[in-house]
Design an enzyme around this catalytic site. Structure first.
Site, PDB file in Angstrom:
ATOM      1  N   ASP A 133       0.026   7.866 -13.861  1.00 42.58           N
ATOM      2  CA  ASP A 133      -0.950   8.794 -13.312  1.00 42.58           C
ATOM      3  C   ASP A 133      -1.805   9.404 -14.422  1.00 42.58           C
ATOM      4  OD1 ASP A 133       0.391   8.612 -10.688  1.00 42.58           O
ATOM      5  OD2 ASP A 133       1.982   9.742 -11.690  1.00 42.58           O
ATOM      6  N   ASP A 162      -3.293   4.893 -10.097  1.00 38.48           N
ATOM      7  CA  ASP A 162      -2.283   5.614  -9.326  1.00 38.48           C
ATOM      8  C   ASP A 162      -2.826   7.009  -9.017  1.00 38.48           C
ATOM      9  OD1 ASP A 162       0.065   6.223  -8.012  1.00 38.48           O
ATOM     10  OD2 ASP A 162       1.370   5.541  -9.611  1.00 38.48           O
ATOM     11  N   ASP A 166       0.592  13.656  -9.867  1.00 39.27           N
ATOM     12  CA  ASP A 166       1.739  13.332  -9.015  1.00 39.27           C
ATOM     13  C   ASP A 166       2.961  14.084  -9.511  1.00 39.27           C
ATOM     14  OD1 ASP A 166       0.097  11.711  -7.574  1.00 39.27           O
ATOM     15  OD2 ASP A 166       1.207   9.859  -7.920  1.00 39.27           O
ATOM     16  N   ARG A 219      -4.460  11.858   0.076  1.00 40.41           N
ATOM     17  CA  ARG A 219      -3.517  12.624  -0.735  1.00 40.41           C
ATOM     18  C   ARG A 219      -4.196  13.817  -1.400  1.00 40.41           C
ATOM     19  NH1 ARG A 219       0.235   7.892  -3.632  1.00 40.41           N
ATOM     20  NH2 ARG A 219       0.594   6.707  -1.718  1.00 40.41           N
TER      21      ARG A 219
END
Length: 326
Positions: A133, A162, A166, A219
């Protein structure tokens, strides 16, 4: 004549690139000493990063990797535009702070089983999925991500990159504030798997405050299991969806607004169980909230109240404050 020459020399010294660079460095060093003052990262003893250690400046990937992995407290100033292909592992007790105008392209941070880390004023883009990430927080505690500009490239495939931030594997006491998420497929998640309840239940306390999501596909964020407070957030031109509440997550959203976005502003999809949300002064902008009402309320939060801008003010305020603005 003598006085004119002296004045010209003084003006040159003030305006010289070297002097401007030194001024940026000094400002960065001063601001890099700040401790987290907002949200969940104020808990569990607080988050001070590398304030107790020395300060170093890095200008390339190799020195960044070396500094971030050192044992003990350290403040790292990132200077200039740095490009590469790397996952930089960040050890405990670190502050990583970007000078004004600095950037990382293709280089992300991985904070795994560490504590007391601050990442501020960083501009990070186009981190390939093989390097994880832009900022990955895994099994770590007391982490503050603040005033960052994080992006990918929507012209690439959705799995080429990605996440931007996260947070997984039972991470705790996290604040993500004043950050600009944009031009990316999968912006941010909390909790990586429906099958990780044993590790995640009772953990994943996260605050999102003063953030701006623009042109992200999904997301924004995705939340499993966690206890999450979102406040003063502006979602603009979301492509597919916004806040995905899953696996019993308890979410409180306050003083926030959606504009020009898909129907699924706050919703549940793609898990075995729904999550829950309480919306307090949230302008859905014609989108919708379709998840059951939750139980998380502001009086239950363990930290001092965060001043609410009001949903009517966020669209005109947050784009000017979120991102690499320090």
């Amino acid at each position: 004549m003598k006085h004119i020459v002296i004045a010209l020399l003084a003006a040159f010294a003030v305006a010289s690139p070297h002097n401007a660079s030194g001024s940026r460095s000094e400002i960065a060093r001063q601001q890099a000493g700040d401790a987290c003052s907002i949200g969940y990262c104020t808990q569990n003893g607080g988050t001070t990063g590398g304030a107790a250690g020395e300060t170093v400046t890095v200008t390339n990937v190799d020195t960044l990797i070396d500094a971030a992995g050192q044992v003990g407290p350290l403040t790292i100033i990132v200077s200039g535009a740095i490009s590469g292909s790397a996952k930089v592992r960040v050890a405990s007790n670190k502050t990583i702070y970007g000078e004004a105008g600095s950037s990382l392209t293709g280089v992300g941070f991985y904070i795994r089983r560490a504590s007391n880390v601050i990442i501020r004023n960083m501009k990070i883009s186009k981190v390939e999925a093989k390097n994880g990430d832009a900022i990955g927080i895994d099994g770590s505690s007391n982490i503050w991500v603040d005033h960052c500009d994080l992006s990918g490239d929507l012209n690439r495939g959705k799995d080429d990159y990605d996440g931007l931030v996260d947070i997984s594997h039972g991470a705790e006491w996290i604040t993500v504030s004043n950050t600009y998420f944009h031009d990316h497929w999968k912006a941010s998640l909390i909790g990586h798997s429906d099958n990780n309840a044993q590790e995640d239940n009772g953990s994943l306390h996260v605050t999102y405050a003063g953030n701006h999501f623009h042109m992200t596909y999904s997301r924004a964020p995705l939340i499993r299991f966690g206890t999450v407070h979102i406040i003063n957030t502006f979602w603009d031109s979301l492509i597919s969806s916004g806040v995905n509440c899953r696996m019993g997550a308890q979410v409180l959203i306050q003083s926030s607004a959606f504009r020009n976005s898909s129907q699924n502003a706050v919703f549940f999809a793609d898990s075995k169980e729904t999550g829950y949300a309480v919306l307090d002064d949230v302008d859905l902008g014609g989108s919708r909230n379709s998840v059951p009402a939750g139980t998380l309320i502001s009086s239950a939060l363990p930290y001092p109240p965060i001043a609410a801008l009001g949903s009517a003010a966020v669209a005109n305020t947050i784009p000017g404050t979120a991102g690499q603005k320090l």
